[in-house]
Design a protein around this motif. Sequence first.
Motif, PDB file in Angstrom:
ATOM      1  N   GLY A 111       4.034  15.135   0.532  1.00  0.00           N
ATOM      2  CA  GLY A 111       3.046  14.910   1.573  1.00  0.00           C
ATOM      3  C   GLY A 111       2.074  16.051   1.758  1.00  0.00           C
ATOM      4  O   GLY A 111       1.104  15.940   2.492  1.00  0.00           O
ATOM      5  N   ALA A 112       2.336  17.196   1.056  1.00  0.00           N
ATOM      6  CA  ALA A 112       1.478  18.359   1.235  1.00  0.00           C
ATOM      7  C   ALA A 112       0.064  18.097   0.727  1.00  0.00           C
ATOM      8  O   ALA A 112      -0.915  18.534   1.313  1.00  0.00           O
ATOM      9  CB  ALA A 112       2.084  19.563   0.519  1.00  0.00           C
ATOM     10  N   ASN A 113      -0.035  17.394  -0.383  1.00  0.00           N
ATOM     11  CA  ASN A 113      -1.345  17.043  -0.934  1.00  0.00           C
ATOM     12  C   ASN A 113      -1.301  15.585  -1.350  1.00  0.00           C
ATOM     13  O   ASN A 113      -1.042  15.264  -2.507  1.00  0.00           O
ATOM     14  CB  ASN A 113      -1.708  17.950  -2.105  1.00  0.00           C
ATOM     15  N   GLY A 114      -1.524  14.703  -0.374  1.00  0.00           N
ATOM     16  CA  GLY A 114      -1.371  13.275  -0.613  1.00  0.00           C
ATOM     17  C   GLY A 114      -2.202  12.731  -1.760  1.00  0.00           C
ATOM     18  O   GLY A 114      -1.672  12.076  -2.663  1.00  0.00           O
ATOM     19  N   PRO A 115      -3.525  12.968  -1.774  1.00  0.00           N
ATOM     20  CA  PRO A 115      -4.345  12.432  -2.868  1.00  0.00           C
ATOM     21  C   PRO A 115      -3.891  12.914  -4.245  1.00  0.00           C
ATOM     22  O   PRO A 115      -3.870  12.142  -5.202  1.00  0.00           O
ATOM     23  CB  PRO A 115      -5.748  12.948  -2.524  1.00  0.00           C
ATOM     24  N   GLU A 116      -3.510  14.184  -4.334  1.00  0.00           N
ATOM     25  CA  GLU A 116      -3.065  14.703  -5.628  1.00  0.00           C
ATOM     26  C   GLU A 116      -1.784  14.021  -6.075  1.00  0.00           C
ATOM     27  O   GLU A 116      -1.634  13.639  -7.241  1.00  0.00           O
ATOM     28  CB  GLU A 116      -2.854  16.213  -5.536  1.00  0.00           C
ATOM     29  N   ALA A 117      -0.841  13.857  -5.133  1.00  0.00           N
ATOM     30  CA  ALA A 117       0.419  13.198  -5.472  1.00  0.00           C
ATOM     31  C   ALA A 117       0.183  11.751  -5.905  1.00  0.00           C
ATOM     32  O   ALA A 117       0.783  11.271  -6.871  1.00  0.00           O
ATOM     33  CB  ALA A 117       1.366  13.251  -4.274  1.00  0.00           C
ATOM     34  N   PHE A 118      -0.698  11.048  -5.185  1.00  0.00           N
ATOM     35  CA  PHE A 118      -1.006   9.661  -5.549  1.00  0.00           C
ATOM     36  C   PHE A 118      -1.678   9.586  -6.916  1.00  0.00           C
ATOM     37  O   PHE A 118      -1.321   8.739  -7.748  1.00  0.00           O
ATOM     38  CB  PHE A 118      -1.895   9.037  -4.479  1.00  0.00           C
ATOM     39  N   ASN A 119      -2.635  10.464  -7.162  1.00  0.00           N
ATOM     40  CA  ASN A 119      -3.334  10.448  -8.443  1.00  0.00           C
ATOM     41  C   ASN A 119      -2.389  10.759  -9.599  1.00  0.00           C
ATOM     42  O   ASN A 119      -2.509  10.170 -10.689  1.00  0.00           O
ATOM     43  CB  ASN A 119      -4.492  11.453  -8.424  1.00  0.00           C
ATOM     44  N   LEU A 120      -1.454  11.667  -9.377  1.00  0.00           N
ATOM     45  CA  LEU A 120      -0.464  11.969 -10.417  1.00  0.00           C
ATOM     46  C   LEU A 120       0.416  10.756 -10.698  1.00  0.00           C
ATOM     47  O   LEU A 120       0.746  10.466 -11.861  1.00  0.00           O
ATOM     48  CB  LEU A 120       0.398  13.157  -9.990  1.00  0.00           C
ATOM     49  N   LEU A 121       0.804  10.061  -9.643  1.00  0.00           N
ATOM     50  CA  LEU A 121       1.600   8.845  -9.826  1.00  0.00           C
ATOM     51  C   LEU A 121       0.845   7.827 -10.672  1.00  0.00           C
ATOM     52  O   LEU A 121       1.390   7.276 -11.634  1.00  0.00           O
ATOM     53  CB  LEU A 121       1.937   8.233  -8.464  1.00  0.00           C
ATOM     54  N   MET A 122      -0.425   7.580 -10.320  1.00  0.00           N
ATOM     55  CA  MET A 122      -1.189   6.569 -11.038  1.00  0.00           C
ATOM     56  C   MET A 122      -1.465   6.994 -12.479  1.00  0.00           C
ATOM     57  O   MET A 122      -1.483   6.164 -13.395  1.00  0.00           O
ATOM     58  CB  MET A 122      -2.495   6.286 -10.300  1.00  0.00           C
ATOM     59  N   ALA A 123      -1.662   8.289 -12.702  1.00  0.00           N
ATOM     60  CA  ALA A 123      -1.927   8.783 -14.054  1.00  0.00           C
ATOM     61  C   ALA A 123      -0.685   8.694 -14.938  1.00  0.00           C
ATOM     62  O   ALA A 123      -0.795   8.580 -16.165  1.00  0.00           O
ATOM     63  CB  ALA A 123      -2.423  10.228 -14.000  1.00  0.00           C
ATOM     64  N   SER A 124       0.499   8.729 -14.307  1.00  0.00           N
ATOM     65  CA  SER A 124       1.745   8.698 -15.085  1.00  0.00           C
ATOM     66  C   SER A 124       1.975   7.358 -15.758  1.00  0.00           C
ATOM     67  O   SER A 124       2.662   7.268 -16.773  1.00  0.00           O
ATOM     68  CB  SER A 124       2.933   9.018 -14.180  1.00  0.00           C
ATOM     69  N   GLY A 125       1.433   6.283 -15.184  1.00  0.00           N
ATOM     70  CA  GLY A 125       1.663   4.949 -15.723  1.00  0.00           C
ATOM     71  C   GLY A 125       3.020   4.383 -15.363  1.00  0.00           C
ATOM     72  O   GLY A 125       3.311   3.222 -15.659  1.00  0.00           O
ATOM     73  N   GLN A 126       3.870   5.183 -14.711  1.00  0.00           N
ATOM     74  CA  GLN A 126       5.204   4.726 -14.299  1.00  0.00           C
ATOM     75  C   GLN A 126       5.158   4.396 -12.810  1.00  0.00           C
ATOM     76  O   GLN A 126       5.545   5.188 -11.960  1.00  0.00           O
ATOM     77  CB  GLN A 126       6.246   5.815 -14.595  1.00  0.00           C
ATOM     78  N   ILE A 127       4.662   3.217 -12.504  1.00  0.00           N
ATOM     79  CA  ILE A 127       4.425   2.842 -11.119  1.00  0.00           C
ATOM     80  C   ILE A 127       5.597   2.011 -10.599  1.00  0.00           C
ATOM     81  O   ILE A 127       5.951   0.992 -11.207  1.00  0.00           O
ATOM     82  CB  ILE A 127       3.117   2.045 -10.996  1.00  0.00           C
ATOM     83  N   PRO A 128       6.216   2.414  -9.490  1.00  0.00           N
ATOM     84  CA  PRO A 128       7.328   1.634  -8.938  1.00  0.00           C
ATOM     85  C   PRO A 128       6.875   0.235  -8.519  1.00  0.00           C
ATOM     86  O   PRO A 128       5.688  -0.092  -8.536  1.00  0.00           O
ATOM     87  CB  PRO A 128       7.751   2.464  -7.721  1.00  0.00           C
ATOM     88  N   ASP A 129       7.835  -0.594  -8.114  1.00  0.00           N
ATOM     89  CA  ASP A 129       7.511  -1.966  -7.723  1.00  0.00           C
ATOM     90  C   ASP A 129       6.424  -2.010  -6.656  1.00  0.00           C
ATOM     91  O   ASP A 129       5.516  -2.846  -6.722  1.00  0.00           O
ATOM     92  CB  ASP A 129       8.770  -2.666  -7.175  1.00  0.00           C
ATOM     93  N   MET A 130       6.510  -1.109  -5.669  1.00  0.00           N
ATOM     94  CA  MET A 130       5.547  -1.097  -4.562  1.00  0.00           C
ATOM     95  C   MET A 130       5.075   0.330  -4.302  1.00  0.00           C
ATOM     96  O   MET A 130       5.826   1.284  -4.504  1.00  0.00           O
ATOM     97  CB  MET A 130       6.176  -1.689  -3.297  1.00  0.00           C
ATOM     98  N   VAL A 131       3.822   0.446  -3.855  1.00  0.00           N
ATOM     99  CA  VAL A 131       3.234   1.753  -3.557  1.00  0.00           C
ATOM    100  C   VAL A 131       2.576   1.680  -2.184  1.00  0.00           C
ATOM    101  O   VAL A 131       1.682   0.857  -1.957  1.00  0.00           O
ATOM    102  CB  VAL A 131       2.186   2.159  -4.613  1.00  0.00           C
TER     103      VAL A 131
END
Length: 553
Positions: A111-131
């Motif tokens: 939660g320290a850097n929300g946009p960065e964490a979200f962008n890293l998730l999306m860039a990984s291609g390993q997206i959980p069932d729900m976001v």
Amino acid sequence: MKAKRSSKLFLIISLMFVMVITACSNNNGGNNAPAAPATNAPSNNTPANNNGTNAAAPEELTLPITEETTQLDMWLLGDPMFRGASYNEKPSFATMQERTNIEINWVMGSGANGPEAFNLLMASGQIPDMVLYTAMITEGPKYGQQGAFAPLTDYINQYAPNFKRILDENPDVRRLITSADGEIYHFPNLNLDEYLMVQMFPQIRQDWLEKLSLEEPKTTEDWYNVLKAFKEQDPNGNGQSDEIPFVSVNLQTMFKIFGPAFGTDWEFYLDNGQVKFGPIEPEYKEAIGYLNKLYSEQLIDPNYLVDTEFKFLTEKVTNDRAGAWIGWAGSYMRSFTDLMADHPSFEIVGTEPPAGPNGDQRFAFHAWPVTNLGIAISAQSDNIVEAVKWLDFQYSEEGIMLNNFGVEGVSYEVVDGYPTFNDAVFNNPDGLSATESLLAYTIGGGQWATVQDPRYAEQYDIEAAIEAKNKVSPFVDYDVSLPPFTFSTEQNDIITPILADIRTYRDEFANAMVMGNRPVDDFDSFVEQIKGMGIDRVLEVYQEAYDNYMSVE
């Protein structure tokens, strides 16, 4: 506790959910589910026809959703105010699991850097069932059109009766979540009651006004005179000239309050259906000039560019130095009142937005029926149907109550038909604040893909906040405020790089003019520079997107 207000949302919910959800076995989930719509097939429907209003109504949601317990992964940013180890400890989610047979595996981002964490998730291609993400209203369509999130319109029509009913009865909600390609890519957080549309507003020290025999400011000229008195007449009574008449954490916040008084806005707004960009309009110069006058006479916090965190405002309020600010009803007005409980004269009131020299008066700091937060489903998920059904439960009468109040008898009681938080929340035995304790029992109506219940907010709002919201509400004008509509991938590719440069330049130059580092008379060159950077092309795209948004039925 304050008097209870008649809740329009309660009536809406009662009408929407005339068929009460009952727990019974079903054959709609698991391996017996009907074939799901293809998640990678482009829609051939136009935005006006892809809304499902003429589609056959889906069957009522039956529980449990699956015969055997099914686990779904959910990514979200961790909430530092939640003291537990897992969200499954919350009685609301434990009850949901019992009712639906869906178990959530919580994947916590930083939660320290929300946009960065979200962008890293999306860039990984390993997206959980729900976001779950705080900016899903823009990021959902963006990544949905790229194929990362599942298009949901057909699923909603077939498997989400509660949510579809809301869309059918609230055309504005459908417009706001329909992407430029005519698809829906996320389940949103919803405000369906006018009480929830006003969340931030100008706040001022009533005790300082009374001490100096001043009236609550109504116009920009009133504000100037009041702030000048705060600066010069020692309202905190310590014999020092240490008052900060108006405290803000950034220029945008100040401009959103004072700019409309001059007929403009910080960025985009509507003028009879035409999209305009405030910084290139002549009224913007008037607003900047007014703020420059306040700043030059030290009526605005000179550290507003540095002290940008809530803790700095809190310090200035609790040290009895701040005279006025813009803030939330709960985390500002209620918190400051609680923190200053040992200061017997301390009193805050909210004010209506100021009227300008030409009579312009509008409140621009308002919410929309759809907030920025929402939950999207991965296009790679093997359980899209189950996820859709579980999310649809969040919009059922039972789901709305669980998400807003928790479990009856645990965190709230029903008193005369009104869900009332009990001592577990407002007098927590472990010494937790009301916000911290509530998060131990539920996620909160404003932080989830559900419908916010105003009775939740009413109990957190002190009487002064309720009065302030009533003052401000008449000045909300949705014909001027630009809706948070979405753009196509092609449109985003055009406007994103141009706007990034324009916003950087605008922020730097506007702050320089307010602070006197550049003369306000340099405004014409400021406008020419923005035009040279491509704002006319951006306005064309915004107009196209707005017209497309208005075409959704």
